[in-house]
Every structure is written in structure tokens, then in C-alpha cells.
Write a protein that holds these residues in place. Structure first.
Motif, PDB file in Angstrom:
ATOM      1  N   ALA A 175       0.844  -1.205   0.000  1.00 14.77           N
ATOM      2  CA  ALA A 175       0.000   0.000   0.000  1.00 14.77           C
ATOM      3  C   ALA A 175       0.878   1.254   0.000  1.00 14.77           C
ATOM      4  O   ALA A 175       0.606   2.222  -0.725  1.00 14.77           O
ATOM      5  N   ALA A 176       1.938   1.227   0.794  1.00 16.14           N
ATOM      6  CA  ALA A 176       2.849   2.367   0.823  1.00 16.14           C
ATOM      7  C   ALA A 176       3.499   2.568  -0.548  1.00 16.14           C
ATOM      8  O   ALA A 176       3.612   3.695  -1.048  1.00 16.14           O
ATOM      9  N   LEU A 178       2.300   1.705  -3.425  1.00 18.71           N
ATOM     10  CA  LEU A 178       1.301   2.219  -4.362  1.00 18.71           C
ATOM     11  C   LEU A 178       1.168   3.737  -4.206  1.00 18.71           C
ATOM     12  O   LEU A 178       1.105   4.477  -5.195  1.00 18.71           O
ATOM     13  N   ALA A 182       1.881   6.550  -7.164  1.00 22.41           N
ATOM     14  CA  ALA A 182       0.936   7.589  -7.574  1.00 22.41           C
ATOM     15  C   ALA A 182       1.554   8.980  -7.398  1.00 22.41           C
ATOM     16  O   ALA A 182       1.388   9.874  -8.226  1.00 22.41           O
ATOM     17  N   TRP A 183       2.296   9.133  -6.323  1.00 21.64           N
ATOM     18  CA  TRP A 183       2.922  10.424  -6.054  1.00 21.64           C
ATOM     19  C   TRP A 183       4.011  10.734  -7.091  1.00 21.64           C
ATOM     20  O   TRP A 183       4.173  11.871  -7.533  1.00 21.64           O
ATOM     21  N   GLN A 185       4.040   9.759 -10.143  1.00 23.14           N
ATOM     22  CA  GLN A 185       3.354  10.174 -11.367  1.00 23.14           C
ATOM     23  C   GLN A 185       3.003  11.664 -11.304  1.00 23.14           C
ATOM     24  O   GLN A 185       3.144  12.404 -12.268  1.00 23.14           O
ATOM     25  N   ALA A 186       2.545  12.100 -10.122  1.00 23.58           N
ATOM     26  CA  ALA A 186       2.165  13.507  -9.984  1.00 23.58           C
ATOM     27  C   ALA A 186       3.381  14.425 -10.050  1.00 23.58           C
ATOM     28  O   ALA A 186       3.335  15.495 -10.670  1.00 23.58           O
TER      29      ALA A 186
ATOM     30  N   LYS B 393      -8.500   1.796  -7.582  1.00 26.33           N
ATOM     31  CA  LYS B 393      -7.779   2.519  -6.529  1.00 26.33           C
ATOM     32  C   LYS B 393      -6.647   3.355  -7.104  1.00 26.33           C
ATOM     33  O   LYS B 393      -6.355   4.452  -6.618  1.00 26.33           O
ATOM     34  N   TRP B 394      -6.012   2.847  -8.140  1.00 27.56           N
ATOM     35  CA  TRP B 394      -4.914   3.583  -8.767  1.00 27.56           C
ATOM     36  C   TRP B 394      -5.406   4.936  -9.284  1.00 27.56           C
ATOM     37  O   TRP B 394      -4.791   5.973  -9.040  1.00 27.56           O
ATOM     38  N   TYR B 395      -6.546   4.932  -9.992  1.00 31.13           N
ATOM     39  CA  TYR B 395      -7.054   6.204 -10.519  1.00 31.13           C
ATOM     40  C   TYR B 395      -7.525   7.115  -9.397  1.00 31.13           C
ATOM     41  O   TYR B 395      -7.316   8.332  -9.452  1.00 31.13           O
ATOM     42  N   LEU B 397      -6.319   7.217  -6.399  1.00 34.87           N
ATOM     43  CA  LEU B 397      -5.098   7.751  -5.794  1.00 34.87           C
ATOM     44  C   LEU B 397      -4.550   8.895  -6.620  1.00 34.87           C
ATOM     45  O   LEU B 397      -4.169   9.947  -6.093  1.00 34.87           O
ATOM     46  N   GLN B 398      -4.515   8.672  -7.940  1.00 35.37           N
ATOM     47  CA  GLN B 398      -4.008   9.729  -8.809  1.00 35.37           C
ATOM     48  C   GLN B 398      -4.852  10.977  -8.677  1.00 35.37           C
ATOM     49  O   GLN B 398      -4.330  12.088  -8.647  1.00 35.37           O
ATOM     50  N   VAL B 401      -3.914  12.634  -5.459  1.00 35.80           N
ATOM     51  CA  VAL B 401      -2.589  13.267  -5.541  1.00 35.80           C
ATOM     52  C   VAL B 401      -2.672  14.528  -6.400  1.00 35.80           C
ATOM     53  O   VAL B 401      -2.129  15.577  -6.036  1.00 35.80           O
ATOM     54  N   ASP B 402      -3.397  14.441  -7.530  1.00 32.06           N
ATOM     55  CA  ASP B 402      -3.534  15.610  -8.397  1.00 32.06           C
ATOM     56  C   ASP B 402      -4.204  16.770  -7.670  1.00 32.06           C
ATOM     57  O   ASP B 402      -3.907  17.927  -7.924  1.00 32.06           O
ATOM     58  N   VAL B 409      -5.188  10.688   0.190  1.00 31.21           N
ATOM     59  CA  VAL B 409      -4.262   9.633  -0.255  1.00 31.21           C
ATOM     60  C   VAL B 409      -4.067   8.627   0.867  1.00 31.21           C
ATOM     61  O   VAL B 409      -4.171   7.406   0.668  1.00 31.21           O
ATOM     62  N   LEU B 413      -5.118   4.515   1.081  1.00 32.75           N
ATOM     63  CA  LEU B 413      -4.154   3.448   1.360  1.00 32.75           C
ATOM     64  C   LEU B 413      -4.519   2.702   2.640  1.00 32.75           C
ATOM     65  O   LEU B 413      -4.437   1.469   2.701  1.00 32.75           O
ATOM     66  N   SER B 416      -7.118   0.220   2.046  1.00 31.04           N
ATOM     67  CA  SER B 416      -6.622  -1.045   1.488  1.00 31.04           C
ATOM     68  C   SER B 416      -6.162  -1.977   2.596  1.00 31.04           C
ATOM     69  O   SER B 416      -6.387  -3.182   2.535  1.00 31.04           O
TER      70      SER B 416
END
Lengths: 489, 482
Positions: A175-176, A178, A182-183, A185-186, B393-395, B397-398, B401-402, B409, B413, B416
Motif C-alpha cells: 500500500a505504501a 502504491l 501515484a505520487w 506520477q504527480a 484505486k490507482w485512478y 489515488l491519482q 494526488v492531483d 491519499v 491506502l 486497502s
């Protein structure tokens, strides 16, 4: 970068084996043959990739988009090829050893065992060749899940408790990780691994520190960094071949492999050093190196001792990545291979002792070396070489680590490496001495040839890798190229 | 036919309900194939709707030829086509595989199938509708059928059904009040018409009150914390085939209604609706997850898991940027499949064994197909790739974050990890060897087939999620973006 199907094809043998093995439930000989053939097939494909990886061609295979603009990408760069080579060749030997072990022990659920093993190797090759963080994450999590049935193989309450702990640690780490992906990517707007890093140096230091912390927790659980290591000694409840390949090579190495990818290909040594993160990571590695060795001293159970030794040795690799100089990175990457062959030898020996003499504790090992000279001979060689004495594989890697640490005047790291060598000898030598002195209680003979041959081969490989590190599958060249690409992209 | 795709799925389900009801004199014979057949036909129509939207773009359909804003309008756009497909496909599998229909209903199984199809028609109608009042009508059609279904097993189900009725009616009334206020303000109920008129009127207090009533009413229907009071009892005490149907699709239709009204019609930019929704979603994720971990009844565990998972959808709708919306919509699909699979599995095992307590679900290796498919669904719930749940979850999260929301965020997590805890308890209970070696009855073939279909679907959706998001879900989200 050249498009090629080979990196994707490398997944195929293990993938097919996962499908075929359950179908051959009723025909154990054929089922085990499938495992061997798959392991050989995977090794062959990775070997075919070796010349291209050495030439810097980095064959790339892309498939489905995992997310918009992020494909499932497998790329055979030198670093990934090195890990895939180590995992594939040792899978061949472990499969042969497993067949001997499982039959000698008359273990139940052998079909599930071999199927899960193949799935683990499928995931490991995926991790090795992953060309971006999302692909890496997919295979990283798959490996976590695939290894779980192997940890709880015996089905006892103790094994289940170990499995629960293993999943709690690794999936929480997942989880960490992941969050970190995501971070990234940002912050970076991309997820591919590029030598020298992808993160912008202009990003806020607080954000980078947070990101580094998430990555270290995410990969550090599998890499058994103190204080995230507690699952590894407990997971030693698994059958010994599992401990040998997964808990000395595939699973834990996936963790350190991930840390090297993060430091070298996401952050890059320059950014990491400027940030101060390199120092923090090195400190964590030093604590783990010394702490793991000290804990190993206190163990009587042989496999737990080897597990704590693994905890310690893994952090050599982390230390190399953190130091970030060409010498240190080469040493760290080389240690992935060196530790793999030597530690797998030690675990193979532990398994043979268990099968042939029912010995699990160091205190019960009196005299076994006189009845099982080949096994204990290999154990002695591997132990001495793992401590870092010349001319072994670990000497080749440790020497580079030491000189790298000295170059960057990291004297604490130098001291830790030297202290760890002494500690290694301090916990291995009593075992060797005990094994070769005194009379064993009962009549004991060597384990079957299927178990004996693999451990002799890996012990010899450990020696060869030290004597001529570049002539064993070009391991040194791969490590050197990795280091060069990372430190001067 | 092609011109009517917007309304075909709900109409087919409604016609099916009528046919099944007419078959009552046959004492249940033929009810199941008839029900599954019409639900499957609705699913095919919904899939054809997706193909049509991709080929021709969004379409508006005037029912009976009466032009909007006076007539009732149906809308077929990427979002409604996608959601209709999710509802119809998963409902088909749940109806085909629903365990224990014969045991619970005996010869009156046509009652169950007729009510179930009315509920499905209601859910599909909510999605198809282009008119706020019509959404209310379908909400009530679906709800009344659902109350009856929950209570249809008798016993504690009666009380659970009554509780569901009271709270569900409160929710629907809130929604209706909100729509009424908006009607007073604009004089219109048509979604497109409202969307055009509202920007000029959005500083009116009536608008704020209307939005608040609509959001709270639909949040009750979605089962979001702390408005989830009806949900755990309803899912726990409903008969197994009802639980696997409602848990999979009921809350999804409400989530769709919330997304459609708030993001595409009302668009309350001046009000903090998005922030509130995101944090209510976060609270749902945490509270539902913590409560799920503490349960000893497998059905109640899954019910609280729904509270948690609906929280993810609310969080995505609240963030309302492109990745977050794609994640929320994808999670509608993923959660429908995995929750249907888990309720089917638990229902089937509970009926063959000693009931739904976690300690009684011990099947060990005898669980085989059921056990393996439940593990796949559980992995999707935890968010382990390549199962579909990971990608939603990936989207999300994005999206978080965005939007630079580190708190959200962290919640995603932590959610999960909570899912890991409760899914682990469930699957370990199932895989724990039974105390005695008495052979358990074989799981019915229909249940096994349904479970395998869902498990395969979970993995397949994971693998094609990139394409799905790019082609369908991002276009679906586009009109809602600021």
C-alpha cells in the motif's frame, strides 16, 4: 531501445507451467518435469537477452496499457537482466533440489507447491524486466500473493500465523509503495525507469522526503530493512527450498532490487545525495547490517540464523545503492548475485541436514560433518565466502563496496562492513567447528543426489563468481554497466 | 431497435418481471430461465448501447415522442451506457447464480424473480432517465421491490426490511424535497434544461437547499457513513439470492444518481459539496473498514465492507477531477463484481454448512472453486493487481494526488490495509480445514459457474481497464469537469 518480444517471452515458460502443473496433478513425474523444463526455458530466454543487454540495446516489449500512457512494459536493461539471470538459473537448481526434498519428506500438496513456485518465478522475471513503476508494482504484488501459499505450506497453526504476519507486512508495504507510485506520477509526470532518475530536482524537498519514505517502506518490507524485517525469520516455517529460493533470492531480492531501482532510476544518486536521503538510507542500511548480524549470533535454530544473516546481507546492497558512487553501486549490484548463490547454498545445506539427519538446531549439529562431509564441506565454503573472505563471490562485491565507501569517506559504513565480516565469522565458525568435532548420535548418510548436486553446484558457483566474476554469465559487466548508467547517465 | 437503445434495458427488465409474474400458476417452473433470459437481453441491449454511444456519440430519447422539457427524456451517453451495462450484466449473473432460491422460496420462486426484475428495472430506469423526477419514480420502484425482497425470507429479514423501508423512504423523500425546491426555482425537471438554467440562479438559497436535500437523500441510498444504518441489517438478513443481487447493484444505481445530478446537472461550484462528499467518503472508507474487521458474521462483514467501498466511489465523485471520476466509475464496476462474488460465495457456503458465522464457514479444500473465486474477489477488494480493484484505486489515488490532498491519499491506502484485514479474516475462515471430515454437499453448478464468470471478469476488467478508461470512462467524466 529496440522493440523485441523476448522480454515478454521470458514470462511464458513460468506462465505455462502455472497452467500445466495443476492439470498434471495425477502424474507427478510429468508434473515435476514441467517445472524443470520451464526453469530451463526461462533461463534460455534470459540468456538470449544477455548479449543485447550487454551491448546496451535494452530490448523492450510493450503490451496492454495499464493506464493511459503507461503500458505494461518489459525491458531487458543490464540491471534487470542480472536479476533475471540470477533468479532463473537458481530456479533450475532449486527445482531439482525441491523434487528431492519434497519426495524425501513425502510432503503433501506438492502440486500446489510447484504451481506456486512457478508463479513466483513468473512474477520475479516480471519484476526484473519491469520498465516502469506500475509494471513493477503489478508483479511485485503478484509475487507477494504467490509466495503466501508456500509460507503456509504445512498448514499448521504456526505456519498460518507466519503467513498472516507475512501478508500483513508485505501487503501493507505494498500500500505504501502504491502511494509512492501515484505520487511519483504527480511529481514527475512519468513512471518509466530512467538511469539517473526521473524526479525533477526542483520539487519541494518535503515532498521528496515523503516520497522516499513511502518507497523505503514499500520496498523495505521485502528487503527486510530493520525495523520492517520481523516477518522474515518467522516465515522460515516454510519448506526449506522455499526459504532458499524465495527468502534468499526472489522475494527479498525483489525488495532490494526495488530499492536500487528507486535510488538509481527514480531519484537518481545526484538528487538523493542533494536531498540528504542518501545519508539516511545508508544509516538505515548500516543499522540493519550490524543489527542483523548481532541477532544471528543469538540464534540456535539454523534457518532462523540464516534468516537474520539474510537481513544483514541484504543491506549491503542497499548501502551500495545509497552511497551512489560507481564502485559502491557496482559492489551492491554484484552482491545481489553473490549473496544469492552463497545463501542458497547455505539453505540447501540446512534442508539436507533436516532431511538426512533431522537436524534443525545448531546445538544438535555435533559431528554431522563427519557423516555428511560433502554437505558440510559446501556449507563451510559458502559460510567462509559469504563472510567476505577472498577469493569468494562476496569478496568481489564487498571489496568494491568498501572502496566505494572509503572513496566517499563514509567511515561508519566502512566500519560496519568490517564489523559485519567479523560477526559473520563469529556466527558461522561455531557451526562449522561443531559439525566437524565429536561423534554424531545416530547413523546418518548424505541426502539424495537430487539435493546434493545442486548445493555443490551453487557452492562452486560462489567460488567461481569470486575468482572470475566476469566469466560467470558476465555478471560483473552487467553490474558495472548498471552502475555506470546510473551514476553518469 | 437502435433508436430505442436508451430505454430498452429497463423496459426489457420490466417486461420480464411481468412475464415471470404471469408464470406464477406454473409454480416456479420456468421462472428462472425467463428471468435470467430477460435480464441477459437487457444486458445485451445495454452493451449495444455502449457500442452505439462509441459510434454515434451521446443521444437523447423523447419517450412517446413528447419533446423535452415537457415530455420524459431518456439519455444514452458514455456514463449511462456504462452504468446500465454494469447493472444489467452483474444482475444477470446474480440472478442466474443466486444460491438457495428453491430452499427459501420453494414453489413461489416466481415471486422472487418477478420482484428482482422489478428492482433491476428500477435500477436501470434510474440510470436511463434524463429527468430528475423520473429518477425519483425509478428510485421508488427499485426501493419498494427491494424492501419486499429483503423481507421475503421472513424471520429477522422482516424487521431488517422494515428498517430499510423507513430509512429508504426518508432518503427518497429528501431527494424529492430537493427536486421540488429546484423545480420551484427553475420550473423544470428535465436534466439538460436544468443544467442550462441553473448557472444564472445558483446564488439563490433555494438552490443550496435543493442541492443539500438531493445529496443527503442519495447518500442515504448509497449507504454512506453515517447514513448507512439500513444497510448492514438489510444485507445480513436478506435471503442469500437477494443479498448477492442488491449488494452488487442497488447502491451503484444510487451512486450513479448522485454523480449524474450533482456533477452533470446541478454543478454547485459555489457550494462545498465536493469537499464534503470526498471527506464523507473518506469517513465511510475508514468507519466501514473498521466495523467490517470486527464482525463475526460473514454477511455483516461484507455489508460493512460495502459501506467502506461505497466510500471510495463517493471520494472519487467528491474530488471530481478526471482520474478520480474514472476511478469512481471503474470502482462501480469492480465493486459490483467483487461484492456479488463474495455474497454468492458466502451465501452458497452458508447454505451447505452451518450458517454464515465466520467460525462456521470452515470448508478447507472442499471449498475449492468457491474458495478460489472468493480469494480472487478478496484480492480485488484489497487492490492487488492485476485484479480490477487495484486499477480503480490507482485512478482514485491519482485523483487525490492531483488534487494535492495527502489526507485522502492516506485514507485510500489505509482503506486497502483495512480491506486486507477483513478479507483475510473471511478467506482464512473459508480455507480453514473443517472440524469434521463429513462430506459437504456439492456447491450447485449454477453458483460455481456464476462465481467463475465473476472471477474471470474481475481479472479481465483489470487487464483491459486501461482501454476501458481511455475509451469510455474518461469521455464519461469529461462533461463533469470544470
Amino acid at each position: 531501445v529496440t522493440p523485441s518480444v523476448l522480454p515478454g517471452l521470458a514470462l511464458l515458460p513460468a506462465g505455462l507451467a502455472v497452467g500445466l502443473i495443476p492439470l498434471l496433478r495425477a502424474r507427478p513425474v510429468l508434473r515435476d518435469a514441467v517445472s524443470v523444463v520451464a526453469a530451463l526455458g526461462q533461463t534460455t530466454i534470459v540468456l538470449l537477452l544477455l548479449p543485447q543487454a550487454l551491448a546496451g540495446a535494452a530490448p523492450v516489449w510493450q503490451w496492454l496499457p495499464l493506464a493511459p500512457a503507461v503500458p505494461l512494459e518489459l525491458r531487458a536493461d543490464p540491471f534487470g537482466t542480472l536479476f533475471a539471470l540470477v533468479a532463473s538459473t537458481l530456479w533450475v537448481l532449486t527445482t531439482i533440489y525441491s523434487i528431492g526434498y519434497m519426495r524425501a519428506q513425502q510432503e503433501r500438496h506438492q502440486t500446489r507447491y510447484f504451481a506456486c513456485f512457478a508463479l513466483c518465478l513468473f512474477a520475479t522475471v516480471g519484476i526484473a524486466f519491469a520498465g516502469n513503476l506500475l509494471t513493477f508494482f503489478v508483479f511485485f504484488e503478484l509475487l507477494t500473493v504467490a509466495a503466501y501459499p508456500l509460507v503456509i505450506h504445512s498448514g499448521t497453526a504456526e505456519a498460518r500465523a507466519a503467513g498472516r504476519m507475512y501478508l500483513a507486512y508485505t501487503l501493507t508495504g505494498g500500500a505504501a509503495l502504491l502511494g509512492a507510485v501515484a505520487w511519483t506520477q504527480a511529481l514527475a509526470g512519468r513512471l518509466d525507469f530512467a538511469p539517473g532518475g526521473i524526479l525533477p530536482a526542483a520539487a519541494a524537498p518535503a515532498a521528496l522526503w515523503g516520497l522516499l519514505a513511502l518507497f523505503v517502506v514499500g520496498c523495505g518490507v521485502k528487503a527486510a530493512l530493520v525495523p520492517l524485517h520481523a516477518w522474515l525469520p518467522v516465515a522460515m516455517i516454510a519448506p526449506t527450498p522455499v526459504s532458499a529460493l524465495l527468502h534468499a533470492v526472489a522475494v527479498v531480492k525483489a525488495g532490494v532490487f526495488g530499492l536500487v531501482r528507486v535510488t538509481g532510476f527514480v531519484f537518481g544518486p545526484e538528487l538523493l545525495t542533494d536531498l540528504g536521503g542518501a545519508g539516511a538510507l545508508a544509516a538505515l542500511a548500516v543499522v540493519t547490517i550490524v543489527g542483523g548480524s548481532l541477532a544471528a549470533l543469538a540464534q540456535d535454530n539454523l534457518k532462523r540464523l540464516l534468516a537474520f544473516s539474510t537481513v544483514s546481507q541484504l543491506s549491503y546492497i542497499v548501502l551500495g545503492a545509497a552511497l551512489g558512487t560507481p564502485e559502491a553501486v557496482t559492489g551492491g549490484v554484484l552482491h545481489i548475485a553473490a549473496h544469492a548463490v552463497l545463501k542458497i547454498t547455505l539453505f540447501f545445506c540446512a534442508g539436507s541436514l533436516y532431511v538426512a539427519a533431522h537436524v534443525e538446531r545448531v546445538s544438535d549439529m555435533r559431528g554431522v560433518g563427519r557423516r555428511m562431509p560433502l554437505t558440510m564441506g559446501a556449507f563451510t565454503v559458502a559460510a567462509v565466502l559469504l563472510a567476505g573472505l577472498p577469493p569468494g563471490a562476496a569478496f568481489a562485491s564487498k571489496w568494491r563496496l568498501l572502496s566505494g565507501a572509503a572513496d566517499s569517506e563514509a567511515w561508519v559504513a566502512v566500519a560496519a562492513l568490517l564489523a559485519s565480516t567479523l560477526l559473520n565469522l563469529a556466527y558461522f565458525m561455531p557451526i562449522v567447528v561443531r559439525a566437524f568435532t565429536g561423534e554424531p548420535a545416530t547413523a546418518i548418510v548424505e541426502a539424495p543426489a537430487t539435493m546434493l548436486v545442486p548445493l555443490l553446484v551453487t557452492a562452486a558457483a560462489g567460488l567461481a563468481l569470486g575468482l572470475a566474476p566476469d566469466h560467470v554469465l558476465s555478471i560483473l559487466s552487467l553490474a558495472g554497466r548498471t552502475a555506470a548508467s546510473v551514476t553518469s547517465p | 431497435m437502435r433508436a430505442h437503445l436508451a430505454v430498452l434495458p429497463p423496459l426489457l427488465a420490466l417486461a420480464g418481471a411481468l412475464l415471470v409474474a404471469l408464470s406464477t400458476p406454473l409454480r416456479g417452473r420456468g421462472a428462472r430461465p425467463l428471468a435470467v433470459g430477460t435480464a441477459a437481453a437487457a444486458a445485451v441491449a445495454a452493451l449495444a448501447g455502449i457500442a452505439d454511444v462509441l459510434a454515434r456519440g451521446p443521444q437523447r430519447y423523447a419517450l412517446g415522442g413528447w419533446p423535452p422539457p415537457w415530455g420524459i427524456e431518456a439519455v444514452l451517453d458514455p456514463l449511462s451506457a456504462f452504468t446500465m451495462t454494469v447493472v444489467a450484466v452483474v444482475a444477470t449473473v446474480a440472478l442466474a447464480a443466486g444460491p438457495g432460491v428453491a430452499t427459501v422460496y420453494g414453489r413461489s420462486s416466481s415471486t422472487f424473480y418477478a420482484l428482482a426484475l422489478v428492482a433491476v428495472a428500477g435500477f436501470l430506469g434510474i440510470v436511463a432517465s434524463g429527468d430528475l423526477f423520473n429518477v425519483f419514480v425509478f428510485l421508488e420502484i427499485a426501493a419498494i421491490a427491494s424492501y419486499a425482497l429483503v423481507a421475503s425470507g421472513g424471520g429477522p429479514g422482516l424487521l431488517a426490511g422494515f428498517r430499510y423501508l423507513v430509512l429508504g423512504t426518508v432518503g427518497a423523500s429528501f431527494y424529492l424535497l430537493g427536486v421540488g425546491l429546484l423545480y420551484v426555482l427553475t420550473g423544470s425537471l428535465n436534466m439538460a434544461d436544468l443544467a442550462a438554467r441553473l448557472p444564472a440562479l445558483s446564488d439563490s438559497p433555494l438552490f443550496a437547499a435543493g442541492v443539500a436535500f438531493v445529496v443527503v437523500g442519495l447518500a442515504i441510498k448509497m449507504g454512506l457513513f453515517p447514513l448507512h444504518g439500513w444497510l448492514p441489517d438489510a444485507y445480513t438478513h436478506a435471503p442469500p439470492p437477494v443479498a448477492s443481487l442488491l449488494a452488487a447493484v442497488a447502491t451503484k444505481a444510487a451512486a450513479y444518481a448522485l454523480a449524474r445530478t450533482v456533477l452533470y446537472v446541478l454543478r454547485p461550484d459555489e457550494l462545498p459539496v465536493g469537499t464534503v462528499l470526498a471527506w464523507v467518503g473518506a469517513a465511510s472508507i475508514l468507519a466501514g473498514g473498521v466495523l467490517a474487521v470486527r464482525q463475526t458474521d460473514a454477511r455483516r462483514l461484507l455489508a460493512y465492507s460495502s459501506v467502506s467501498q461505497m466510500g471510495y466511489i463517493a471520494l472519487g465523485l467528491g474530488l471530481a477531477n478526471a482520474p478520480a471520476l474514472a476511478g469512481a466509475y471503474l470502482h462501480v464496476l469492480n465493486h459490483a463484481m467483487m461484492k456479488a462474488a463474495l455474497f454468492l460465495g458466502v451465501g452458497a457456503l452458508a447454505m451447505q454448512g452451518r450458517g454464515p458465522a465466520l467460525s462456521a464457514l470452515r470448508f478447507g479444500r472442499r471449498a475449492s472453486v468457491v474458495g478460489i473465486t472468493m480469494v480472487v474477489a478478496a484480492l480485488s477488494m484489497v487492490g492487488v493487481p492485476p485484479a480490477g480493484g487495484f486499477f480503480s484505486k490507482w485512478y482514485l489515488l491519482q485523483g487525490a494526488v492531483d488534487a494535492t490532498q495527502p489526507g485522502l491519499v492516506a485514507v485510500i491506502l489505509i482503506g486497502s490495509v483495512l480491506a486486507l484485514a477483513y478479507c483475510y479474516r473471511l478467506t482464512e475462515a473459508v480455507w480453514f480445514p473443517p472440524a469434521d471430515e463429513a462430506p459437504a454437499p456439492q456447491t450447485p453448478r449454477a453458483v460455481r459457474l456464476g462465481l467463475v464468470t465473476l472471477a474471470a471478469g474481475i481479472v479481465l476488467v483489470g487487464l483491459v481497464s486501461g482501454v476501458l478508461v481511455e475509451r469510455l470512462l474518461l469521455p464519461a467524466a469529461a462533461p463533469a469537469l470544470r
